[in-house]
Design a protein around this motif. Structure first.
Motif, PDB file in Angstrom:
ATOM      1  N   ILE A  97      36.136  33.774  31.999  1.00  0.00           N
ATOM      2  CA  ILE A  97      37.467  34.069  31.429  1.00  0.00           C
ATOM      3  C   ILE A  97      38.488  34.354  32.530  1.00  0.00           C
ATOM      4  O   ILE A  97      39.594  33.822  32.512  1.00  0.00           O
ATOM      5  CB  ILE A  97      37.420  35.212  30.380  1.00  0.00           C
ATOM      6  N   PHE A  98      38.132  35.168  33.511  1.00  0.00           N
ATOM      7  CA  PHE A  98      39.092  35.496  34.570  1.00  0.00           C
ATOM      8  C   PHE A  98      39.245  34.335  35.548  1.00  0.00           C
ATOM      9  O   PHE A  98      40.254  34.221  36.232  1.00  0.00           O
ATOM     10  CB  PHE A  98      38.706  36.796  35.270  1.00  0.00           C
ATOM     11  N   GLY A  99      38.252  33.459  35.599  1.00  0.00           N
ATOM     12  CA  GLY A  99      38.323  32.274  36.439  1.00  0.00           C
ATOM     13  C   GLY A  99      39.267  31.209  35.906  1.00  0.00           C
ATOM     14  O   GLY A  99      39.572  30.240  36.603  1.00  0.00           O
ATOM     15  N   MET A 100      39.747  31.375  34.689  1.00  0.00           N
ATOM     16  CA  MET A 100      40.711  30.431  34.127  1.00  0.00           C
ATOM     17  C   MET A 100      42.068  30.527  34.819  1.00  0.00           C
ATOM     18  O   MET A 100      42.828  29.562  34.840  1.00  0.00           O
ATOM     19  CB  MET A 100      40.914  30.694  32.620  1.00  0.00           C
ATOM     20  N   LEU A 101      42.369  31.704  35.367  1.00  0.00           N
ATOM     21  CA  LEU A 101      43.670  31.960  35.985  1.00  0.00           C
ATOM     22  C   LEU A 101      43.653  31.589  37.469  1.00  0.00           C
ATOM     23  O   LEU A 101      42.593  31.416  38.060  1.00  0.00           O
ATOM     24  CB  LEU A 101      44.016  33.441  35.835  1.00  0.00           C
ATOM     25  N   GLU A 102      44.853  31.496  38.044  1.00  0.00           N
ATOM     26  CA  GLU A 102      44.942  31.333  39.497  1.00  0.00           C
ATOM     27  C   GLU A 102      44.232  32.526  40.144  1.00  0.00           C
ATOM     28  O   GLU A 102      44.174  33.614  39.569  1.00  0.00           O
ATOM     29  CB  GLU A 102      46.403  31.262  39.944  1.00  0.00           C
ATOM     30  N   GLU A 103      43.742  32.323  41.332  1.00  0.00           N
ATOM     31  CA  GLU A 103      42.853  33.313  41.960  1.00  0.00           C
ATOM     32  C   GLU A 103      43.441  34.720  42.021  1.00  0.00           C
ATOM     33  O   GLU A 103      42.760  35.691  41.701  1.00  0.00           O
ATOM     34  CB  GLU A 103      42.469  32.855  43.371  1.00  0.00           C
ATOM     35  N   ASP A 104      44.695  34.861  42.413  1.00  0.00           N
ATOM     36  CA  ASP A 104      45.275  36.201  42.548  1.00  0.00           C
ATOM     37  C   ASP A 104      45.349  36.934  41.208  1.00  0.00           C
ATOM     38  O   ASP A 104      44.982  38.097  41.091  1.00  0.00           O
ATOM     39  CB  ASP A 104      46.663  36.136  43.202  1.00  0.00           C
ATOM     40  N   LYS A 105      45.778  36.233  40.184  1.00  0.00           N
ATOM     41  CA  LYS A 105      45.915  36.845  38.860  1.00  0.00           C
ATOM     42  C   LYS A 105      44.544  37.117  38.244  1.00  0.00           C
ATOM     43  O   LYS A 105      44.311  38.161  37.644  1.00  0.00           O
ATOM     44  CB  LYS A 105      46.742  35.922  37.958  1.00  0.00           C
ATOM     45  N   GLY A 106      43.639  36.173  38.403  1.00  0.00           N
ATOM     46  CA  GLY A 106      42.283  36.358  37.897  1.00  0.00           C
ATOM     47  C   GLY A 106      41.584  37.524  38.561  1.00  0.00           C
ATOM     48  O   GLY A 106      40.905  38.317  37.912  1.00  0.00           O
ATOM     49  N   ARG A 107      41.768  37.659  39.871  1.00  0.00           N
ATOM     50  CA  ARG A 107      41.161  38.766  40.621  1.00  0.00           C
ATOM     51  C   ARG A 107      41.732  40.105  40.165  1.00  0.00           C
ATOM     52  O   ARG A 107      41.013  41.099  40.028  1.00  0.00           O
ATOM     53  CB  ARG A 107      41.365  38.565  42.124  1.00  0.00           C
ATOM     54  N   GLU A 108      43.036  40.146  39.926  1.00  0.00           N
ATOM     55  CA  GLU A 108      43.684  41.383  39.472  1.00  0.00           C
ATOM     56  C   GLU A 108      43.079  41.859  38.150  1.00  0.00           C
ATOM     57  O   GLU A 108      42.739  43.033  37.993  1.00  0.00           O
ATOM     58  CB  GLU A 108      45.192  41.135  39.298  1.00  0.00           C
TER      59      GLU A 108
END
Length: 197
Positions: A103-114
């Motif tokens: 689920i968090f990997g769907m976002l760009e890396e910075d946003k997903g990591r946050e």
């Protein structure tokens, strides 16, 4: 031209709609239906706003709410595991870690990591914000069960010991809420909502 980042954000937002279809064991207080994950996440976020003044320490309320809004997103893929289901909880961590990557990997890396960092912090329950967030996450279904006449406690023959264990983070996060909740637990036992063992 639409950026790749925006397209990923929109795809993520559309995926979150699935939260509304993930049913929890807990029913609404009026017993009209089972609560879904989106309703639960909204309710505990509002609870945090209302009850944060009773926290034992100053907390970053915005961070708590952000944690509460993302803490169950993994259930889109991992499903909701009932807290008193011993069998289902055996592989819960593995299922949820895999779901978090997805689920968090769907976002760009910075946003997903946050968002992943917020989820990890909630799961680790070591910071004062995470402990308060966990308290809200556990207090809300507690209220639903108590004010519905026993709810899933009665349905699954939950004991007083199990309820005390589940609500334990509240003891660390708020003396006033803990004192209030202890009285409710004892009253729930007296009313037959929960069992002795």
């Amino acid at each position: 031209m639409t950026s790749k980042r925006l397209l990923k954000d929109i795809e993520f937002i559309v995926e979150l709609d699935k939260m509304k279809s993930i049913l929890r064991q807990t029913s609404l207080i009026d017993n009209s239906k089972r609560e879904n994950d989106a309703e639960h996440s909204w309710h505990i976020s509002v609870m945090a706003m209302i009850l944060s003044e009773y926290a034992n320490e100053d907390i970053d309320l915005c961070k708590v709410i952000r944690m509460l809004l993302v803490h169950d997103l993994v259930e889109i893929y991992a499903g909701d595991t009932f807290c008193y289901d011993k069998e289902g909880n055996k592989d819960k961590k593995e299922r949820e870690l895999e779901a978090a990557d997805k689920i968090f990997g769907m976002l760009e890396e910075d946003k997903g990591r946050e968002l992943r960092n917020l989820w990890d912090e909630f799961e680790e329950m070591k910071t004062k914000e995470a402990i308060f967030a966990a308290s809200m996450d556990r207090l809300q279904p507690f209220f639903n069960n108590y004010f519905s006449g026993g709810g899933t406690w009665k349905k699954f023959d939950v004991s007083k010991k199990e309820v005390y264990k589940r609500i334990a983070p509240l003891k660390e996060s708020s003396d006033e809420l803990w004192e209030f909740t202890q009285k409710m637990i004892e009253d729930a036992f007296d009313k037959g909502y929960i069992t002795r063992e």
